[in-house]
Motif scaffolding. Structure first.
Motif: not given
Length: 895
Positions: A533-538, A602-609, A642-649
């Motif tokens: 579901t998260l991937m579909d949303a992104v 263009l590739y952006l790293p998905l990183q959180t703190s 997206t990074a924060m949502a992935l970390e949450r999941v």
């Protein structure tokens, strides 16, 4: 301890800063820069000398890229060092040698020698600049020795151009000089350098003659040498200052200063940025670079937007904190930012517009000075840039406004025709309103300049057609001149106001679209409970809002895998390599960046703190959008959410796994507790009874001996039931139980169960209520007997000795229903379904404990018969467990 001892201690802030710097340095390689002021001073030779010293100290040294230029001394120093073969990059049919960064990373030496830090790599290389290659080597923990001349540092670009008349195109960010662990100044006198040039030790004779006539002039060399010496001295001063701070050595520390410079896309912005950098270096201050977005921004040409983006990246590379602010007033936004961030000095450029225009439109500099209050304003004098040749036919602005100008003519013609039709009904002065209406329409639809042209043409048309004498520009009544001026002035004011309102509305609309896109994405991400579901949303939200192709890549083992992507978007091996680089280096890469810019995305790293969770790949329709500040800010926001949502999941998954592990641990503890109690207790009783008979058998009478044997027999049966329950549960979970269904009598089933528990029931009351004419039922007699035995055993545990246990059996149209009821304390409503889970137990009377497996086994055996089992509290007290078995045939029972 004296006060002086306290004062000599380093401050906690200084110690923390030192600890962080040492921690970061442990992870990264050390950079040593051999700094010179011109080619030929001996930088490469000095680097090789230092490399040999390290090699003699048993350090692992390799020449990653060293250019000898055919010099004998350099070639002799290279002999004996391990040389990494160069990579050959094909460009326009020519093979160009470049450093093979992958080979260096695979070799992973202790020290890598990299010549010519400011070099621009051949198109198709991983990085646009060699200094970016060096940064990747440092990030991999490899020490780097490199060479560079002072004129290649970005902040000195303007000064070098002013001194030498040559604009250096290959530049290096100043932060590399700031971050270097060591700087080695390689210096010889200008006279000696010129002598080396004449002897052909720097360039071949033809090139040397040209160089001496242009760049290698004595005055230029002296000035460049002074710049190099000053920069090296400044570095020594910074190291001494850091040393004194870390050890709390008292000194005259300057007060904290903060500088601010604002860029606008002007050709002079680069000069302002570099000047601010120099001022910041001199006073050891933080500095900010901001860009103010106003409603007029929407009118800026794409070229100007790209220049703004380039200026912001330049400031960032020079160490500035870069921000973008939206406001309707540049001056007010600059001052507001300065106040909020405690800026002490603002750097602005000297106005270059003619003086007469300043009376009409006050310069932004004057407004900033007027609003600055206690903030100092530094006005930098800027030389006018040479005018660029413009083609009136192909000018972008001309193309931009030409349809609007044509529409202005059409609007004036339409207004004139309308006035001609209304001429019998309106006085000439009232016709002015029709022309003003045309001005408003032009401002709304076509912008400010077409609207002003409409106002001007409207004045001419009004004079020509409706003011006496007609069909001439002559005016009989001079009072009409005031009307003309008023018409034009009001038209210009209306044009300006309407145009600004339109531009602001457009800016608000764009902002609203961005905010809406972020809102929808954050809403969908917040609602996403699983990865799909998260991937579909992104993919859906980013693709729709940006009109882009999107891919999300997540780590799987040691590599990245495409977790989701837009339809028809396939990533080949090259694209996967770029995404992998962005992930491993935690930096953006691909299209629109200086790293692997030939990539399609263009590739952006998905990183959180806390962690790095993946990579976001984006392919835009418009090439210019990759460098647009607005687009990049929006993409960064998308990537962050997206990074924060992935970390949450992922954290949710980890929590779920932890919960499962906890449940498993609970089951294991319950099993161990059950084993320790339900096996040890019967064994103790059996052992005690047998020991008494063995040791005192001759002294015991028959009654006592029989009581001991009965007790041992009962405990052995209890132990046997426990082991049987464990085995039955194992068979149930493994699916090893096979039903042997036969037509059996319900009365016989109940009789077998009661007979199995005859010893436990003893003299207790058990009421049996069987409906007459019960049919034969298709069951496995052995397994269903065990079900009833477990249910009756459970009822016996909880029912007081003087209360009755009831068994009833009856049928409805398609089921056999068996109920076992007790008169115990009942079960809390919330536990009625849980009692059928493995090892689940509720508080029980003393001595009534069990394994927690009996009811679970009953559930498994009943469900194997395609039946159902459930429990309910009785109104009058106690519990009823109901078993239902489907009837396949209705055959009258009885003999």
């Amino acid at each position: 301890m004296t006060d002086n001892d306290d004062d000599s201690r380093p401050s906690p802030e200084a110690m923390l800063k030192l600890a962080k710097a040492e921690e970061e340095q442990e992870k990264r390689g050390r950079l040593k820069i051999f700094l010179g002021y011109a080619a030929g001073v001996g930088k490469t030779f000095a680097m090789l000398e230092a490399a040999w010293q390290r090699k003699l100290d048993d350090r692992d040294v390799v020449a990653a890229y060293v250019e000898s230029h055919g010099r004998f001394e350099t070639d002799s120093m290279l002999a004996g060092l391990e040389i990494i073969p160069k990579a050959l990059i094909e460009y326009m049919g020519v093979l160009l040698p470049e450093m093979d960064i992958d080979a260096v990373l695979a070799r992973k030496p202790g020290i890598a020698l990299v010549d010519e830090l400011a070099h621009t790599n051949a198109p198709g290389s991983r990085h646009e600049k060699r200094w970016q290659d060096v940064e990747e080597l440092l990030a991999a923990g490899i020490d780097v020795y490199t060479t560079v001349n002072i004129q290649h540092f970005e902040s000195l670009n303007d000064i070098v151009a002013q001194i030498t008349g040559v604009t250096v195109r290959e530049t290096v960010p100043d932060r590399l000089l700031d971050e270097a662990a060591e700087i080695k100044l390689v210096d010889i006198s200008p006279e000696e350098l010129l002598q080396r040039l004449k002897e052909g030790k720097v360039y071949i004779p033809e090139q040397a003659a040209k160089a001496m006539g242009k760049f290698f002039k004595p005055g230029n060399l002296i000035a460049l040498r002074e710049l190099a010496l000053r920069r090296a001295a400044s570095r020594v001063d910074e190291e001494m200052r850091a040393y004194m701070e870390s050890r709390a050595i008292p000194g005259p520390w300057p007060a904290a200063e903060r500088l601010l410079v604002c860029v606008s896309g002007s050709p002079y912005s680069e000069r302002l940025i570099r000047t601010t950098r120099h001022l910041a270096d001199e006073i050891k201050a933080q500095w900010f670079t901001i860009y103010i977005e106003t409603p007029d921004t929407s009118k800026h040409l794409q070229e100007n937007r790209q220049r703004v983006w380039k200026d912001l990246r330049l400031a960032e590379s020079l160490g500035a904190y870069v921000r973008t602010v939206s406001s309707t007033s540049v001056a007010e936004a600059v001052i507001d930012f300065a106040v909020k961030h405690n800026v002490t000095k603002i750097v602005v450029g000297k106005p270059a517009k003619p003086r007469w225009r300043e009376f009409l439109i006050p310069p932004t500099v004057d407004r900033i000075i007027r609003l600055s209050g206690a903030i100092d304003i530094h006005v930098v004098s800027i030389e006018p840039a040479p005018p660029k040749p413009r083609d009136a036919v192909t000018s972008p602005k001309s193309r931009l406004h030409l349809p609007g100008y044509m529409a202005s003519l059409a609007l004036v013609a339409a207004a004139t025709l309308a006035c001609q039709l209304l001429r019998p009904f309106l006085a000439p002065t009232n016709m002015v309103m029709v022309y003003l209406l045309a001005v408003v329409v032009a401002a709304l639809r076509f912008g400010l300049k077409p609207a002003i042209l409409t106002a001007f043409l409207g004045v001419l048309a009004f004079d020509f057609f409706f003011v006496l004498p007609h069909l001439t520009f002559a005016v009989a009544d001079t009072e009409y001149i005031i009307t003309f001026l008023a018409l034009f002035a009001v038209g210009v004011v209306i044009s300006s106001l309407v145009s600004k309102a339109r531009e602001r509305a457009e800016a608000v609309r764009e902002r609203e679209e961005q905010t809406t896109s972020l809102y929808y994405l954050s809403r969908d991400l917040a609602a996403a409970a699983d990865m799909q579901t998260l991937m579909d949303a992104v993919i859906g939200n980013i693709g729709e809002s940006m009109g882009a192709w999107v891919a999300v890549l997540l780590p799987e083992g040691e590599s990245l895998k495409v977790a989701a992507a837009c339809k028809d978007l396939a990533l080949d091996a090259k694209e996967m390599a770029v995404a992998d680089w962005a992930f491993r280096n935690r930096r953006e890469a691909g299209r629109g960046t200086g790293t692997l810019g030939s990539s399609g995305l263009l590739y952006l790293p998905l990183q959180t703190s806390g962690s790095l969770v993946g990579v976001l790949g984006i392919k835009l329709d418009n090439e210019a959008d990759y460098r647009s500040p607005q687009t990049r800010r929006l993409l960064d926001a998308f990537a962050s959410q997206t990074a924060m949502a992935l970390e949450r999941v992922q954290l949710s998954r980890q929590a779920e796994q932890a919960k499962i592990m906890q449940a498993r641990d609970n089951l294991e503890r319950a099993l161990l507790n059950s084993v320790s109690h339900d096996i040890r207790t019967p064994l103790v009783s059996i052992t005690g009874a047998l020991s008494a008979i063995r040791e005192r058998g001759s002294m015991l009478d028959d009654e006592s001996r029989n009581e001991l044997l009965d007790a041992a027999w009962e405990e052995a049966g209890r132990l046997n039931r426990f082991v049987g329950n464990l085995l039955d549960m194992t068979r149930l979970e493994s699916g090893a139980i096979k039903l042997k269904e036969e037509m059996n009598d319900v009365q016989e089933l109940v009789g077998c169960a009661l007979a199995s528990l005859e010893h436990r029931i003893g003299g207790r009351k058990v009421g049996v209520h069987l409906a007459p004419d019960l049919p034969m039922v298709p069951i496995d007699m052995t397994l269903m007997t065990q079900v009833l035995v477990n249910l009756l055993d459970n009822a016996l545990k909880y029912t007081p000795v003087d209360r009755e246990i009831e068994i009833s059996a009856f049928t409805d149209e398609s089921r056999l229903i068996i109920e076992v009821s007790d008169r115990g304390p009942g079960i809390p409503e919330g536990d009625l379904t849980k009692i059928f889970e493995k090892f689940y137990q509720i508080p029980v009377p003393e001595g009534a404990g069990g394994t927690g497996l009996g009811l679970s086994i009953c559930k498994g055996l009943v469900e194997a018969h395609k039946g159902d089992i459930h429990a309910a509290n009785r109104i009058s007290g106690g519990l009823t467990v109901t078993v239902t078995i489907p009837l396949k045939e209705k055959t009258p029972g009885g003999n």
